[in-house]
Enzyme design. Structure first.
Site, PDB file in Angstrom:
ATOM      1  CB  ILE A  36      -0.966  -0.061   1.224  1.00 35.18           C
ATOM      2  CG1 ILE A  36      -1.755  -1.475   1.221  1.00 35.18           C
ATOM      3  CG2 ILE A  36      -1.532   1.244   1.160  1.00 35.18           C
ATOM      4  CD1 ILE A  36      -2.680  -1.389   2.458  1.00 35.18           C
ATOM      5  CE1 TYR A  37       5.354   1.605  -3.639  1.00 33.74           C
ATOM      6  CE2 TYR A  37       3.816   0.205  -3.896  1.00 33.74           C
ATOM      7  CZ  TYR A  37       4.909   0.454  -3.922  1.00 33.74           C
ATOM      8  OH  TYR A  37       5.691  -0.454  -4.079  1.00 33.74           O
TER       9      TYR A  37
END
Length: 175
Positions: A36-37
């Site tokens: 997850i960025y």
């Protein structure tokens, strides 16, 4: 530390897997990675060419900061800082409270191998396909690592145009 990496799109992983095992590379595991960025509230990581990621695997969550790419080495090179956190969910809640926003998620199945000081990853990335990566961590000068990676790629039959974009960038470019 500098992460020096060659990433190439490949048609099939099996020939590379066989080459690695024939060279007595150590198989170090296969895992699903859910990344997850995040983007910062005070600057746009897409503009500054940075990345902040929370990675979920079977173990503790891994938080990674990646600095701006260093283009002059010809391969993908950038500063990388990693730390594990007891709870990725709590860390994500902290980021949310601080105003960080989720940018995207990347899911991949990764097979890891080790040969000397080089790490090999055989990746199947949701929405993108199959890739091979060779990575060497360097302290300061990445030129020796770049030369070693280029030599290993040739020996392993990994060819094609190096992909300098991250999986995140590749995924965002398909939207």
């Amino acid at each position: 530390m500098l992460e020096i990496e060659l990433k190439v799109r490949v048609d099939a992983l099996d020939p590379l897997r066989k080459n690695l095992l024939a060279r007595h590379a150590e198989f170090t595991g296969k895992q699903h990675e859910h990344d997850i960025y995040y983007n910062a509230p005070h600057r746009d990581f897409g503009t500054t060419d940075e990345a902040l990621r929370v990675r979920y695997t079977d173990g503790p969550a891994l938080v990674t900061y990646k600095g701006k790419k260093i283009a002059e080495l010809g391969l993908k090179a950038r500063e990388e800082l990693n730390t594990t956190v007891e709870s990725g969910e709590v860390f994500e809640a902290i980021l949310d409270r601080l105003g960080f926003t989720k940018t995207a998620e990347v899911n991949k199945l990764r097979e890891n191998y080790r040969l000397g000081n080089a790490s090999f990853a055989l990746d199947t990335v949701d929405g993108l396909g199959t890739f091979a990566e060779i990575e060497i961590m360097a302290e300061k000068d990445g030129k020796a690592a770049t030369a070693a990676i280029t030599k290993l790629a040739k020996e392993m039959g990994i060819s094609g145009e190096p992909i300098l974009a991250s999986y995140l960038e590749l995924l965002l470019s398909t939207r």
